[in-house]
Design an enzyme around this catalytic site. Structure first.
Site, mmCIF file in Angstrom:
data_model
loop_
_atom_site.group_PDB
_atom_site.id
_atom_site.type_symbol
_atom_site.label_atom_id
_atom_site.label_comp_id
_atom_site.label_asym_id
_atom_site.label_seq_id
_atom_site.Cartn_x
_atom_site.Cartn_y
_atom_site.Cartn_z
ATOM 1 N N GLY A 46 0.845 -1.191 0.000
ATOM 2 C CA GLY A 46 0.000 0.000 0.000
ATOM 3 C C GLY A 46 0.877 1.237 0.000
ATOM 4 O O GLY A 46 2.071 1.155 0.314
ATOM 5 N N GLN A 51 2.977 10.032 1.768
ATOM 6 C CA GLN A 51 4.288 9.371 1.828
ATOM 7 C C GLN A 51 5.202 9.791 0.681
ATOM 8 O O GLN A 51 6.412 9.594 0.748
ATOM 9 C CB GLN A 51 4.132 7.844 1.804
ATOM 10 N N CYS A 94 6.012 -0.212 7.609
ATOM 11 C CA CYS A 94 5.646 0.983 6.837
ATOM 12 C C CYS A 94 6.859 1.418 6.027
ATOM 13 O O CYS A 94 7.964 1.475 6.556
ATOM 14 C CB CYS A 94 5.215 2.102 7.788
ATOM 15 N N LEU A 95 6.621 1.746 4.773
ATOM 16 C CA LEU A 95 7.727 2.199 3.920
ATOM 17 C C LEU A 95 8.327 3.503 4.434
ATOM 18 O O LEU A 95 9.466 3.833 4.102
ATOM 19 C CB LEU A 95 7.242 2.357 2.474
ATOM 20 N N HIS A 136 -4.375 1.242 7.558
ATOM 21 C CA HIS A 136 -3.016 1.794 7.691
ATOM 22 C C HIS A 136 -2.837 2.969 6.715
ATOM 23 O O HIS A 136 -2.308 4.021 7.089
ATOM 24 C CB HIS A 136 -2.010 0.672 7.420
ATOM 25 N N GLU A 137 -3.279 2.781 5.469
ATOM 26 C CA GLU A 137 -3.131 3.856 4.464
ATOM 27 C C GLU A 137 -3.995 5.059 4.817
ATOM 28 O O GLU A 137 -3.566 6.210 4.685
ATOM 29 C CB GLU A 137 -3.506 3.364 3.061
ATOM 30 N N HIS A 140 -2.490 7.366 7.256
ATOM 31 C CA HIS A 140 -1.502 8.308 6.696
ATOM 32 C C HIS A 140 -2.169 9.607 6.255
ATOM 33 O O HIS A 140 -1.551 10.677 6.297
ATOM 34 C CB HIS A 140 -0.795 7.696 5.488
#
Ligand code: GNR
Ligand code: NI
Length: 171
Positions: A46, A51, A94-95, A136-137, A140
């Site tokens: 995702g 991000q 998480c990236l 999660h997305e 953000h």
């Protein structure tokens, strides 16, 4: 198509609230494709626009197994219509918090309403990894990271490690 740079914590842009998209045009569709390319290139499941430094309410998700065909989902202005009262705990990464993992507890299933890349309203019932990833997305988009759901002690440890990574020039 282009790969975008993924911001890593600590970065103030990851703590901001993203604004709604008002126009779905070709440049927005190009951004969605660039986000997908960036996500796949980083082996993520995702990615949220903040991000990559874009403070708009846009996310992309693909939880399909690596050995199967891709199943990208593009969501514009997503909203949670329903969340189950039962909760599931899963290890999240998480990236934007590279190489950090922690258990997070969230609703097991969610119903999401969003606009697709053609501007059509859609609804999706999600469970399993997809439900976790969408939540999660969407976090953000409100400046929330998975570490904000864990104990202050664990959060402190992870954020300290990330500051050290940056000091050492590891991005
Ligand atoms: O690639 C990702 N994996 C992941 C694993 C468990 C729970 C959530 C995620 S999302 C993450 C990509 C990312 O940082 N998206 O914002
Ligand atoms: Ni993330």
């Amino acid at each position: 198509m282009a790969r975008l740079t993924i911001l890593t914590a600590p970065d103030p842009r990851l703590k901001e609230r993203a604004g709604p998209v008002d126009t779905i045009d070709q440049s927005l569709r190009d951004l969605l494709d660039d986000m997908l390319e960036t996500m796949y290139g980083a082996n993520g499941i995702g990615l949220a626009a903040p991000q990559v430094g874009v403070l708009k309410r846009i996310i992309v998700v693909d939880v399909s197994p690596k050995d199967e065909d891709r199943a990208p989902i593009r969501m514009i202005n997503p909203e949670i219509l329903r969340a189950s009262s039962d909760r599931a705990t899963r290890e999240e990464g998480c990236l934007s918090l590279p190489e950090q993992w922690a258990d997070v507890t969230r609703p097991t299933t969610v119903t999401v309403r969003y606009l697709d890349e053609a501007g059509e309203t859609r609804e999706l019932d999600a469970d399993g990894m997809l439900a976790t990833c969408i939540q999660h997305e969407m976090d953000h988009l409100d400046g929330t990271l998975f570490v904000d759901h864990v104990s202050a002690l664990k959060r402190g440890i992870i954020l300290r490690r990330l500051k050290k990574r940056k000091r050492n020039g590891e991005a």
